[in-house]
Design a protein around this motif. Structure first.
Motif, PDB file in Angstrom:
ATOM      1  N   ARG A  14       0.784  13.289 103.368  1.00  0.00           N
ATOM      2  CA  ARG A  14       0.740  12.926 104.797  1.00  0.00           C
ATOM      3  C   ARG A  14      -0.685  13.036 105.311  1.00  0.00           C
ATOM      4  NH1 ARG A  14       4.378  16.332 108.721  1.00  0.00           N
ATOM      5  NH2 ARG A  14       3.406  18.039 107.561  1.00  0.00           N
ATOM      6  N   ILE A  49      -2.041  13.549 108.826  1.00  0.00           N
ATOM      7  CA  ILE A  49      -1.605  13.877 110.187  1.00  0.00           C
ATOM      8  C   ILE A  49      -2.772  13.611 111.138  1.00  0.00           C
ATOM      9  CG2 ILE A  49      -0.730  15.688 111.707  1.00  0.00           C
ATOM     10  CD1 ILE A  49       0.453  17.024 109.220  1.00  0.00           C
ATOM     11  N   THR A  50      -2.494  12.884 112.198  1.00  0.00           N
ATOM     12  CA  THR A  50      -3.546  12.496 113.133  1.00  0.00           C
ATOM     13  C   THR A  50      -3.095  12.710 114.571  1.00  0.00           C
ATOM     14  OG1 THR A  50      -4.749  10.567 114.024  1.00  0.00           O
ATOM     15  CG2 THR A  50      -2.738  10.125 112.821  1.00  0.00           C
ATOM     16  N   ASP A  64       0.948  10.124 109.828  1.00  0.00           N
ATOM     17  CA  ASP A  64       1.883  10.797 110.732  1.00  0.00           C
ATOM     18  C   ASP A  64       1.182  10.992 112.074  1.00  0.00           C
ATOM     19  OD1 ASP A  64       3.763  12.334 112.014  1.00  0.00           O
ATOM     20  OD2 ASP A  64       3.799  13.954 110.526  1.00  0.00           O
ATOM     21  N   ALA A  95      -0.625  17.839 116.814  1.00  0.00           N
ATOM     22  CA  ALA A  95      -0.946  17.427 115.442  1.00  0.00           C
ATOM     23  C   ALA A  95      -1.473  18.609 114.630  1.00  0.00           C
ATOM     24  CB  ALA A  95      -1.982  16.303 115.465  1.00  0.00           C
ATOM     25  N   ILE A  96      -2.334  19.396 115.239  1.00  0.00           N
ATOM     26  CA  ILE A  96      -2.911  20.545 114.527  1.00  0.00           C
ATOM     27  C   ILE A  96      -1.830  21.547 114.152  1.00  0.00           C
ATOM     28  CG2 ILE A  96      -4.454  22.527 114.781  1.00  0.00           C
ATOM     29  CD1 ILE A  96      -6.249  20.705 116.526  1.00  0.00           C
ATOM     30  N   TRP A 139       0.184  20.269 111.224  1.00  0.00           N
ATOM     31  CA  TRP A 139      -0.597  20.397 109.993  1.00  0.00           C
ATOM     32  C   TRP A 139      -0.637  21.850 109.516  1.00  0.00           C
ATOM     33  CZ3 TRP A 139      -5.407  22.886 109.192  1.00  0.00           C
ATOM     34  CH2 TRP A 139      -5.997  22.634 107.946  1.00  0.00           C
ATOM     35  N   LYS A 140      -0.816  22.783 110.445  1.00  0.00           N
ATOM     36  CA  LYS A 140      -0.878  24.200 110.072  1.00  0.00           C
ATOM     37  C   LYS A 140       0.444  24.676 109.475  1.00  0.00           C
ATOM     38  CE  LYS A 140      -2.928  27.194 112.746  1.00  0.00           C
ATOM     39  NZ  LYS A 140      -3.316  27.957 113.963  1.00  0.00           N
ATOM     40  N   GLY A 150       2.342  22.768 107.700  1.00  0.00           N
ATOM     41  CA  GLY A 150       2.609  21.928 106.542  1.00  0.00           C
ATOM     42  C   GLY A 150       2.151  22.537 105.230  1.00  0.00           C
ATOM     43  N   LYS A 184      -0.008  23.575 102.031  1.00  0.00           N
ATOM     44  CA  LYS A 184      -1.364  24.128 101.923  1.00  0.00           C
ATOM     45  C   LYS A 184      -2.051  23.725 100.613  1.00  0.00           C
ATOM     46  CE  LYS A 184      -0.985  26.431 105.800  1.00  0.00           C
ATOM     47  NZ  LYS A 184       0.336  25.930 106.205  1.00  0.00           N
ATOM     48  N   ASP A 225      -1.088  17.700 102.689  1.00  0.00           N
ATOM     49  CA  ASP A 225      -1.106  17.447 104.132  1.00  0.00           C
ATOM     50  C   ASP A 225      -2.566  17.473 104.570  1.00  0.00           C
ATOM     51  OD1 ASP A 225       1.539  17.027 104.656  1.00  0.00           O
ATOM     52  OD2 ASP A 225       1.976  19.090 105.216  1.00  0.00           O
ATOM     53  N   LEU A 243      -5.534  16.418 107.518  1.00  0.00           N
ATOM     54  CA  LEU A 243      -5.645  16.322 108.977  1.00  0.00           C
ATOM     55  C   LEU A 243      -6.897  15.544 109.365  1.00  0.00           C
ATOM     56  CD1 LEU A 243      -4.583  17.310 111.791  1.00  0.00           C
ATOM     57  CD2 LEU A 243      -6.079  19.298 111.491  1.00  0.00           C
TER      58      LEU A 243
END
Length: 331
Positions: free
Chosen positions: A39, A41-42, A72, A82-83, A86-87, A89, A91, A95, A97
């Motif tokens: 992913r 993530i944005t 995403d 979004a952050i 991601w956090k 998600g 590691k 994922d 960012l």
């Protein structure tokens, strides 16, 4: 005594073997990366310029890695939505960012408390692009140069106005920086949408506004705006007819820049980070991406990992100085 000596020798041998195997394990992990769907993530909405570049990267990585790579979109909440996603998600680097300069360089000074640590929570692998901002005025504006704006602002303190779409965005902070370095005082007017903002510039309701090629470029091409200057060290390759701020009678070395960066969790093996970085750089150099750059008015942003981190630190200091001087806060 013999047993203890043998045991120590075995432990030393085991430790040495493990130490030698760690780089090999990391290399194997990189060779097999990602091994599952990825992913990106944005915090940006679907359809915008940052989203367009993210989708080119996703498509390129999907082909290179043989795994689905999806974008995403989690807009809203100052990027915190979004952050946070991601956090929470994976590691392991699957994922990824995307952040911009506000998240990394401005928010630490704008918010007393952030839901993330811009230094500890992210490993910013590389910048994706940069875009410089233009001084825009209406086609019937009396201003022919940035020098004209400065002269009028000094002659009429507090009378001139400029606009942006929120407090703390690059256009607002860039305008505050302009006031600071020129010793002028102007009024900041906030608009809900960028369309309203640049329409107000075109009609003369606003004296000027900073704008990027993506936000102000279409109205410039439609002859509804004039671009007085670009706040960059040299002229834009997309608008070579537009002078720099220094060439237009403004302060030397005045820059207002926007950028996006790709971040991964800290602590990933170097081999994995290098693979992600190398494959993303290949996507950035693709013809499809370069065509997107032309459409959006973006420029490549070549920088090593160390160079980019030093740049982010410098931008944080610059934004922080402006924010503290203007006493701007978002909480």
């Amino acid at each position: 005594m013999q047993q203890k000596t043998t045991r120590r020798a075995l432990m030393a041998l085991t430790g040495a073997t493990l130490a030698l195997s760690l780089p090999l394990a990391a290399q194997a992990q990189a060779a097999n990366f990602p091994g599952k769907p990825v992913r990106i993530i944005t915090p940006f909405p679907v359809g915008g310029a940052p989203d367009g570049t993210a989708r080119v990267i996703a498509d390129h990585l999907s082909r290179a890695w043989g795994q689905p790579v999806t974008v995403d979109n989690r807009p809203g909440g100052n990027g915190f939505i979004a952050i946070d996603a991601w956090k929470r998600g994976a590691k392991d680097g699957t994922d990824i960012l995307i952040l911009d300069n506000v998240h990394l360089a401005a928010y630490p000074a704008l918010f007393k408390k952030l839901p993330y640590d811009p230094v500890k929570d992210f490993d910013t692998l590389l910048p994706l692009f940069r875009t410089y901002f233009f001084f825009t005025v209406g086609t019937n504006s009396k201003y022919k140069s940035v020098g004209d704006i400065i002269a009028d602002a000094k002659a009429n303190p507090g009378k001139l106005n400029y606009g942006s779409w929120s407090v703390g965005n690059p256009v607002h902070l860039g305008s505050e920086l302009f006031e600071s370095v020129t010793g002028t005082q102007m009024e900041h007017v906030i608009f809900k949408e960028t369309t309203q903002l640049y329409t107000s510039v075109s009609t003369g309701e606003l004296q000027f506004a900073l704008g990027s090629a993506g936000t102000a470029g279409p109205m410039y091409r439609a002859n509804r705006l004039r671009l007085l200057a670009v706040a960059a060290p040299k002229r834009s390759p997309h608008f070579p007819e537009v002078p720099t701020v220094a060439e237009s009678g403004g302060p030397a070395n005045f820059e207002v820049i926007g950028w996006n960066a790709l971040a991964v969790p800290p602590g990933l093996p170097e081999a994995v980070k290098n693979k992600i970085r190398t494959d993303v750089q290949a996507a950035l150099a693709s013809n499809e991406m370069l065509e997107k750059y032309k459409v959006f008015g973006y420029e490549p942003f070549p920088a090593t990992h160390a160079e980019f981190n030093a740049f982010v630190k410098s931008e944080s200091q610059r934004f922080g100085d402006v924010i503290r001087k203007a006493n701007i806060a978002l909480d």
